[in-house]
Design an enzyme around this catalytic site. Structure first.
Site, PDB file in Angstrom:
ATOM      1  N   ASN A  62       1.035  -1.128   0.144  1.00 26.38           N
ATOM      2  CA  ASN A  62       0.103   0.031  -0.023  1.00 26.38           C
ATOM      3  C   ASN A  62       0.829   1.182  -0.012  1.00 26.38           C
ATOM      4  OD1 ASN A  62      -1.673   2.230   0.449  1.00 26.38           O
ATOM      5  ND2 ASN A  62      -2.620   1.066   2.161  1.00 26.38           N
ATOM      6  N   SER A 151      -2.293  14.595 -14.093  1.00 24.50           N
ATOM      7  CA  SER A 151      -3.762  14.521 -14.885  1.00 24.50           C
ATOM      8  C   SER A 151      -3.925  15.715 -15.351  1.00 24.50           C
ATOM      9  CB  SER A 151      -4.891  13.999 -14.078  1.00 24.50           C
ATOM     10  OG  SER A 151      -5.896  14.037 -14.472  1.00 24.50           O
ATOM     11  N   TYR A 163      -9.040  14.871  -5.995  1.00 29.85           N
ATOM     12  CA  TYR A 163      -7.975  14.368  -7.085  1.00 29.85           C
ATOM     13  C   TYR A 163      -7.224  15.329  -7.741  1.00 29.85           C
ATOM     14  CZ  TYR A 163      -7.009  11.523 -11.141  1.00 29.85           C
ATOM     15  OH  TYR A 163      -6.394  10.569 -12.474  1.00 29.85           O
ATOM     16  N   ALA A 165      -6.382  18.320  -6.475  1.00 30.87           N
ATOM     17  CA  ALA A 165      -5.527  18.700  -5.413  1.00 30.87           C
ATOM     18  C   ALA A 165      -4.125  17.737  -5.444  1.00 30.87           C
ATOM     19  CB  ALA A 165      -5.947  18.917  -4.123  1.00 30.87           C
ATOM     20  N   ILE A 196      -8.368   8.853 -21.040  1.00 29.77           N
ATOM     21  CA  ILE A 196      -7.805   7.511 -21.548  1.00 29.77           C
ATOM     22  C   ILE A 196      -8.582   6.252 -21.197  1.00 29.77           C
ATOM     23  CG2 ILE A 196      -5.665   6.283 -21.648  1.00 29.77           C
ATOM     24  CD1 ILE A 196      -5.243   9.353 -22.105  1.00 29.77           C
TER      25      ILE A 196
HETATM   26  N1  CAA Z   1     -19.326  20.733 -15.359  1.00 23.69           N
HETATM   27  C1  CAA Z   1     -20.499  21.530 -14.919  1.00 23.69           C
HETATM   28  N2  CAA Z   1     -21.373  21.065 -14.045  1.00 23.69           N
HETATM   29  C2  CAA Z   1     -21.624  19.702 -13.896  1.00 23.69           C
HETATM   30  C3  CAA Z   1     -20.354  18.799 -14.281  1.00 23.69           C
HETATM   31  C4  CAA Z   1     -19.684  19.373 -15.208  1.00 23.69           C
HETATM   32  N3  CAA Z   1     -18.499  18.651 -15.652  1.00 23.69           N
HETATM   33  N4  CAA Z   1     -20.808  17.580 -13.842  1.00 23.69           N
HETATM   34  C5  CAA Z   1     -21.728  17.628 -13.258  1.00 23.69           C
HETATM   35  N5  CAA Z   1     -22.267  19.102 -13.153  1.00 23.69           N
HETATM   36  C6  CAA Z   1     -23.417  19.366 -12.776  1.00 23.69           C
HETATM   37  C7  CAA Z   1     -24.810  18.520 -13.280  1.00 23.69           C
HETATM   38  O1  CAA Z   1     -25.087  19.155 -14.482  1.00 23.69           O
HETATM   39  C8  CAA Z   1     -25.725  18.708 -12.124  1.00 23.69           C
HETATM   40  O2  CAA Z   1     -26.379  20.219 -12.110  1.00 23.69           O
HETATM   41  P1  CAA Z   1     -27.997  20.132 -11.953  1.00 23.69           P
HETATM   42  O3  CAA Z   1     -28.351  19.952 -10.727  1.00 23.69           O
HETATM   43  O4  CAA Z   1     -28.175  21.620 -12.389  1.00 23.69           O
HETATM   44  O5  CAA Z   1     -28.468  19.235 -13.081  1.00 23.69           O
HETATM   45  C9  CAA Z   1     -24.929  18.769 -10.619  1.00 23.69           C
HETATM   46  O6  CAA Z   1     -23.553  19.137 -11.063  1.00 23.69           O
HETATM   47  C10 CAA Z   1     -24.914  17.523 -10.024  1.00 23.69           C
HETATM   48  O7  CAA Z   1     -24.676  16.658 -10.934  1.00 23.69           O
HETATM   49  P2  CAA Z   1     -24.985  14.975 -10.793  1.00 23.69           P
HETATM   50  O8  CAA Z   1     -26.527  14.810 -10.572  1.00 23.69           O
HETATM   51  O9  CAA Z   1     -24.127  14.154 -11.570  1.00 23.69           O
HETATM   52  O10 CAA Z   1     -24.492  14.870  -9.054  1.00 23.69           O
HETATM   53  P3  CAA Z   1     -23.832  13.684  -8.485  1.00 23.69           P
HETATM   54  O11 CAA Z   1     -23.635  13.954  -6.996  1.00 23.69           O
HETATM   55  O12 CAA Z   1     -24.511  12.431  -8.799  1.00 23.69           O
HETATM   56  O13 CAA Z   1     -22.449  13.457  -9.293  1.00 23.69           O
HETATM   57  C11 CAA Z   1     -20.338  14.044  -9.898  1.00 23.69           C
HETATM   58  C12 CAA Z   1     -21.631  14.493  -9.385  1.00 23.69           C
HETATM   59  C13 CAA Z   1     -19.600  13.173  -8.950  1.00 23.69           C
HETATM   60  C14 CAA Z   1     -19.207  15.336 -10.154  1.00 23.69           C
HETATM   61  C15 CAA Z   1     -20.757  13.341 -11.324  1.00 23.69           C
HETATM   62  O14 CAA Z   1     -21.077  14.017 -12.193  1.00 23.69           O
HETATM   63  C16 CAA Z   1     -19.427  12.711 -11.921  1.00 23.69           C
HETATM   64  O15 CAA Z   1     -18.826  11.841 -11.568  1.00 23.69           O
HETATM   65  N6  CAA Z   1     -18.620  13.490 -12.764  1.00 23.69           N
HETATM   66  C17 CAA Z   1     -17.552  13.582 -13.550  1.00 23.69           C
HETATM   67  C18 CAA Z   1     -16.226  13.724 -12.917  1.00 23.69           C
HETATM   68  C19 CAA Z   1     -15.050  13.614 -13.514  1.00 23.69           C
HETATM   69  O16 CAA Z   1     -15.090  14.083 -14.665  1.00 23.69           O
HETATM   70  N7  CAA Z   1     -14.476  12.492 -13.299  1.00 23.69           N
HETATM   71  C20 CAA Z   1     -13.165  12.303 -14.135  1.00 23.69           C
HETATM   72  C21 CAA Z   1     -12.922  10.781 -13.741  1.00 23.69           C
HETATM   73  S1  CAA Z   1     -11.626  10.052 -14.739  1.00 23.69           S
HETATM   74  C22 CAA Z   1     -10.211  10.676 -14.028  1.00 23.69           C
HETATM   75  O17 CAA Z   1     -10.191  11.355 -13.124  1.00 23.69           O
HETATM   76  C23 CAA Z   1      -8.911  10.275 -14.806  1.00 23.69           C
HETATM   77  C24 CAA Z   1      -8.117  11.491 -15.042  1.00 23.69           C
HETATM   78  O18 CAA Z   1      -6.902  11.772 -14.564  1.00 23.69           O
HETATM   79  C25 CAA Z   1      -8.607  12.371 -16.069  1.00 23.69           C
END
Ligand code: CAA
Length: 253
Positions: A62, A151, A163, A165, A196
């Site tokens: 870990n 990232s 993430y 941060a 990716i």
């Molecule tokens: N931009 C602007 N607004 C956003 C948004 C975005 N990218 N994503 C979500 N929102 C908004 C939604 O539109 C929603 O607004 P309304 O209430 O007005 O409809 C509000 O935020 C709540 O969204 P959810 O209903 O989806 O809320 P939730 O609590 O279920 O989930 C979340 C929120 C966790 C952010 C989810 O939307 C999520 O997982 N989003 C993706 C986050 C992301 O990009 N992660 C990258 C993962 S891959 C990675 O990390 C690898 C790497 O290095 C790139």
């Protein structure tokens, strides 16, 4: 650095980007120490590297545990007798909005568990592995190269306070270490992948995935080997140090 017979450690090697790095570096003849939470989970990656890498071994640790990371690097140096490169790739996500507030009511907020778990693995884990690797490389006297996987999210991404941060933190640590460790012949670097084709991205909500895919100027998400290629470049090019290479299809968050 000519990778042939060099000893490279890759954390988070069980799947995704880490597994792709292992396959690519094995193809260049590197000897590999593949690390994940438990050694058994690295078996598929080890099998994929055998026949290409002259020596590939699995380790369980870990990265967030100081005790385990100290023991890990002692074991690796004891087993291989040298240490030339480390790729700090192990990382997790626990995405959540900072707060969700609607119609005068607080619906949720990012919990301390979500915050701390990501800080522990992605930031403290990189600090510990970087520190232990640097100590061994300095003692062994052959220099080396330490690469942190950052990232595109380091610029700030919705739902990723924790993430982002860590990913800006590991990019900054690569710069700090380049300045501190050059005197020991140790170079550093970071790679900042965009979105990716890995399990981590597959786990995103479909709506978020579709939105991102539509915004990438190159019109596709990346492949793990395209990140591994950037890692290989940093390892091999002896005048690269302390810089972040962005491999993201030109996407800007
Ligand atoms: N931009 C602007 N607004 C956003 C948004 C975005 N990218 N994503 C979500 N929102 C908004 C939604 O539109 C929603 O607004 P309304 O209430 O007005 O409809 C509000 O935020 C709540 O969204 P959810 O209903 O989806 O809320 P939730 O609590 O279920 O989930 C979340 C929120 C966790 C952010 C989810 O939307 C999520 O997982 N989003 C993706 C986050 C992301 O990009 N992660 C990258 C993962 S891959 C990675 O990390 C690898 C790497 O290095 C790139």
């Amino acid at each position: 650095m000519d990778l042939k017979d060099k000893v490279i450690v890759i954390t988070g090697a069980a799947r995704g980007l880490g597994a792709a790095m292992a396959r690519r570096l094995a193809g260049s003849g590197a000897r590999l120490a593949l690390v994940d939470l438990d050694a058994a989970s690295v078996a598929d990656t080890v099998a994929a590297c055998e026949g290409q890498s002259p020596d590939v071994r699995a380790y369980g640790a870990n990265v967030a545990s100081e005790e385990q990371v100290v023991a890990l690097f002692n074991d690796i140096v004891g087993d291989f007798g040298r240490l030339d490169g480390v790729v700090n790739n192990a990382g997790i996500t626990k995405d959540a909005l900072l707060i969700k507030y609607k119609d005068g009511e607080l619906l949720s907020k990012m919990s301390m568990d979500q915050w701390q778990a990501v800080i522990d693995v992605n930031l403290t884990g990189v600090f510990l592995c970087g520190r232990e690797a640097a100590e061994h490389m300095a003692k062994l006297g052959n220099g080396g190269c330490i690469i942190n996987i950052s990232s595109i999210s380091r610029a700030g991404n919705v739902g990723q306070s924790n993430y982002t941060a860590t990913k800006s933190g590991v990019a900054a640590m690569a710069v700090t270490w380049a300045k501190e460790l050059a005197r020991y012949g140790i170079r550093t670097g970071a790679v900042a992948p965009g979105f990716i084709n890995t399990e981590m991205v597959a786990a995103m909500p479909d709506s978020a995935k579709e939105k991102i895919a539509g915004q990438v100027p190159l019109r596709r998400i990346g492949e793990p080997d395209e990140i591994a290629h950037a890692v290989q470049f940093i390892l091999e090019n002896d005048y690269v140090s302390g810089r972040v290479i962005e491999v993201d299809g030109a996407l800007r968050l």
